[in-house]
Design a protein around this motif. Structure first.
Motif, short mmCIF file in Angstrom:
data_model
loop_
_atom_site.label_atom_id
_atom_site.label_comp_id
_atom_site.label_asym_id
_atom_site.label_seq_id
_atom_site.Cartn_x
_atom_site.Cartn_y
_atom_site.Cartn_z
N ARG A 171 19.05 -10.79 -28.99
CA ARG A 171 20.48 -10.59 -28.83
C ARG A 171 21.31 -11.20 -29.95
O ARG A 171 22.18 -10.59 -30.50
CB ARG A 171 20.93 -11.22 -27.52
N GLY A 172 21.01 -12.42 -30.29
CA GLY A 172 21.86 -13.11 -31.25
C GLY A 172 21.85 -12.44 -32.60
O GLY A 172 20.79 -12.20 -33.17
N ASN A 173 22.95 -12.08 -33.11
CA ASN A 173 23.02 -11.47 -34.41
C ASN A 173 24.08 -12.17 -35.24
O ASN A 173 25.16 -11.63 -35.49
CB ASN A 173 23.35 -9.97 -34.27
N PRO A 174 23.77 -13.39 -35.67
CA PRO A 174 24.76 -14.18 -36.40
C PRO A 174 25.17 -13.53 -37.72
O PRO A 174 26.31 -13.66 -38.14
CB PRO A 174 24.06 -15.51 -36.64
N LEU A 175 24.20 -12.82 -38.33
CA LEU A 175 24.51 -12.22 -39.61
C LEU A 175 25.60 -11.17 -39.48
O LEU A 175 26.53 -11.12 -40.30
CB LEU A 175 23.25 -11.58 -40.23
N ALA A 176 25.52 -10.34 -38.44
CA ALA A 176 26.52 -9.29 -38.25
C ALA A 176 27.90 -9.91 -38.05
O ALA A 176 28.89 -9.45 -38.63
CB ALA A 176 26.17 -8.41 -37.05
N PHE A 177 27.95 -10.97 -37.23
CA PHE A 177 29.23 -11.63 -36.96
C PHE A 177 29.80 -12.25 -38.23
O PHE A 177 30.98 -12.07 -38.56
CB PHE A 177 29.04 -12.69 -35.87
N LEU A 178 28.94 -12.97 -38.96
CA LEU A 178 29.40 -13.64 -40.18
C LEU A 178 29.86 -12.63 -41.23
O LEU A 178 30.91 -12.80 -41.83
CB LEU A 178 28.25 -14.46 -40.78
N LEU A 179 29.04 -11.59 -41.36
CA LEU A 179 29.36 -10.55 -42.34
C LEU A 179 30.70 -9.92 -42.03
O LEU A 179 31.56 -9.77 -42.91
CB LEU A 179 28.29 -9.45 -42.29
N SER A 180 30.85 -9.52 -40.77
CA SER A 180 32.06 -8.82 -40.36
C SER A 180 33.29 -9.70 -40.55
O SER A 180 34.31 -9.27 -41.10
CB SER A 180 31.90 -8.41 -38.90
N SER A 181 33.19 -10.96 -40.15
CA SER A 181 34.34 -11.87 -40.27
C SER A 181 34.65 -12.15 -41.73
O SER A 181 35.82 -12.08 -42.15
CB SER A 181 34.06 -13.19 -39.56
N ALA A 182 33.60 -12.47 -42.48
CA ALA A 182 33.81 -12.81 -43.89
C ALA A 182 34.32 -11.62 -44.69
O ALA A 182 35.24 -11.74 -45.50
CB ALA A 182 32.51 -13.34 -44.49
N GLU A 183 33.71 -10.46 -44.41
CA GLU A 183 34.14 -9.24 -45.13
C GLU A 183 35.60 -8.91 -44.80
O GLU A 183 36.36 -8.48 -45.67
CB GLU A 183 33.25 -8.06 -44.74
N GLY A 184 35.96 -9.08 -43.53
CA GLY A 184 37.33 -8.77 -43.13
C GLY A 184 38.34 -9.64 -43.85
O GLY A 184 39.39 -9.18 -44.27
N PHE A 185 37.95 -10.92 -44.00
CA PHE A 185 38.87 -11.87 -44.62
C PHE A 185 38.86 -11.77 -46.15
O PHE A 185 39.91 -11.80 -46.79
CB PHE A 185 38.49 -13.29 -44.18
N LEU A 186 37.65 -11.65 -46.69
CA LEU A 186 37.52 -11.72 -48.16
C LEU A 186 37.39 -10.36 -48.84
O LEU A 186 37.51 -10.27 -50.06
CB LEU A 186 36.27 -12.54 -48.52
N GLY A 187 37.15 -9.32 -48.05
CA GLY A 187 36.80 -8.04 -48.65
C GLY A 187 37.95 -7.26 -49.26
O GLY A 187 37.74 -6.27 -49.95
N GLY A 188 39.19 -7.68 -48.97
CA GLY A 188 40.33 -6.96 -49.54
C GLY A 188 40.81 -5.81 -48.68
O GLY A 188 41.56 -4.96 -49.14
#
Lengths: 267, 198
Positions: A171-188
């Motif tokens: 169940r745990g998918n830390p990468l998806a959460f981190l990616l999504s949050s970081a991309e949203g903030f830093l991705g432009g």
């Protein structure tokens, strides 16, 4: 090809059962666009210093940024969600009995999600044209196609890497959460990354979505040609060439581990 | 089909240095709950990898049916069959499907119903249709035949008996007596190994 077509056909038939959820998703996104539209009105639709390189107002910027961002996360990037759904259904074990099906399964999931996201993007673009009066006159369609081509492989790679966690940790998918949050903030997607303080701005470079959005803004609103966006395309190309094969390899390793643990159908 | 030195542990050993030879024919495997019968079948079918050992059968040549159906609930039986058979490089021919359905006592009308509303017995029949169409050299059947009504059970056993002349069929069941008339070879699984049972 038969198998790829079978996978995609199956996914579309399953999607038909969730028509309401699909339409609701589109409605929610269009509602979000309304919020950005009125924020832009609040700022008198000014072209601020950070938006000057693009020559557009805030709403035009965020409109395209969010479409590309949704494409990366909900499109090829949502392969991990597909893997999880197959686990719950109990079909993942059956699908991946034969090694040859591994590549086809992942490729088909990428293509399916790409087609779906492209459809959603076309709906948003139509809404942008009809209701929000987005200016389409400068769009360089050839450049946009090339950008989407390399973005597909880059985003798919991240989606496959994310699904490695689903295979290994259920169940745990830390990468998806981190990616999504970081991309949203830093991705432009929501504002030009240049707004961020110097250190954080450089972090944006590690995300394919940043380069995809940067190239898309130029190709869409300034009609930038292939040569004009060559720096962004070359980065996306590198992401595709290295990340895409690496993601398959790592998924194969994770699949082996899951088969040893006997956990393919556990969630 | 040969199994050589198969071992498997899930925190504790389940299968220990299991070696056996399953010739063409009908084999019934029984044993206490939790002794590793399903694990063994999953290893042979390629769903689980053993910790050690070799299996002569290639998963490409193994068809199997387990209690938890792999079918998608939102699709019809026919749509599920089309999809999973394509993954096995097989096509779903209408005539062949109808012929097999008739032979095992399955109602053709059930094939166009979504699997979420189909009874468990009919789901088993769908799985059997899939297995017979795949027509691999090895059939693995994990305890599902007890869901069939008497008539369908007899018809299915007739078909399996016919197939056992040139295939290896391993069936897990707790009801040994049901299979005594089928020239079956009985195997008991205990202490992580299988032993021929006379």
């Amino acid at each position: 090809m038969n198998k790829i077509f079978a996978f995609i056909k199956k996914d579309f038939m399953l999607k038909k059962s969730y028509r309401f959820a699909f339409l609701w998703g589109i409605f929610s996104s269009i509602f979000s666009f309304l919020i950005f539209y009125f924020i832009d009105l609040l700022m008198d639709k000014r072209i601020t210093a950070f938006l000057a390189p693009y020559g557009i107002n805030y709403f035009s910027y965020v409109f395209l940024g969010v479409i590309i961002f949704n494409f990366s996360g909900a499109g090829p990037g949502s392969i991990s969600q597909k893997v999880y759904e197959e686990k719950i259904c109990g079909s993942l074990e059956e699908i991946l009995i034969l090694k040859e099906n591994l590549f086809l399964f992942l490729l088909s999931a990428s293509i399916y999600n790409f087609i779906l996201s492209l459809g959603e993007a076309l709906v948003y673009l139509s809404a942008g044209f009809i209701f929000f009066k987005i200016d389409f006159s400068s769009v360089n369609i050839t450049s946009m196609i090339i950008i989407m081509f390399f973005s597909f492989f880059s985003f798919s790679a991240l989606g496959i890497l994310s699904s490695v966690f689903v295979l290994l940790f259920k169940r745990g998918n830390p990468l998806a959460f981190l990616l999504s949050s970081a991309e949203g903030f830093l991705g432009g997607a929501y504002f030009p990354a240049a707004v961020l303080p110097f250190g954080l701005y450089k972090l944006s470079y590690i995300f394919p979505v940043y380069w995809s959005i940067r190239a898309s803004q130029k190709a869409f609103y300034s009609g930038a040609s292939f040569l004009d966006i060559w720096p962004e395309l070359s980065i996306l190309f590198l992401f595709s060439v290295f990340l895409f094969p690496a993601s398959f390899f790592l998924f194969g390793l994770a699949l082996n581990k899951a088969k040893i643990k006997g956990s393919l159908n556990q969630y | 089909m040969e199994l050589k030195g198969i071992s498997k542990s899930f925190k504790a050993p389940v299968i220990s240095e299991l070696s056996a030879s399953f010739d063409r024919g009908f084999h019934v495997l029984f044993g206490l709950n939790g002794c590793g019968k399903t694990t063994l079948l999953k290893i042979i079918s390629g769903r689980i990898l053993p910790d050690k050992g070799e299996i002569s059968a290639d998963p490409k040549n193994v068809s199997s049916i387990f209690p938890n159906s792999c079918f998608y609930p939102q699709l019809t039986i026919r749509q599920n069959l089309e999809f999973f058979l394509t993954l096995r490089n097989k096509f779903l021919f209408e005539e062949e499907m109808k012929k097999i359905a008739e032979k095992i006592g399955a109602d053709i009308k059930e094939l166009d119903k979504k699997t979420e509303i189909v009874s468990s017995g009919n789901l088993v029949k769908a799985g059997l249709i899939k297995m017979f169409i795949e027509d691999c050299d090895v059939f693995l059947i994990d305890e599902v035949l007890s869901s069939l009504d008497e008539s369908s059970f007899s018809k299915t056993m007739e078909m399996l008996s016919e197939k056992s002349k040139y295939k290896t069929i391993i069936l897990v069941s707790h009801q040994k007596d049901k299979y005594r008339l089928n020239n079956a070879v009985f195997w008991e699984m205990k202490e992580g190994k299988v032993f021929k049972y006379e």
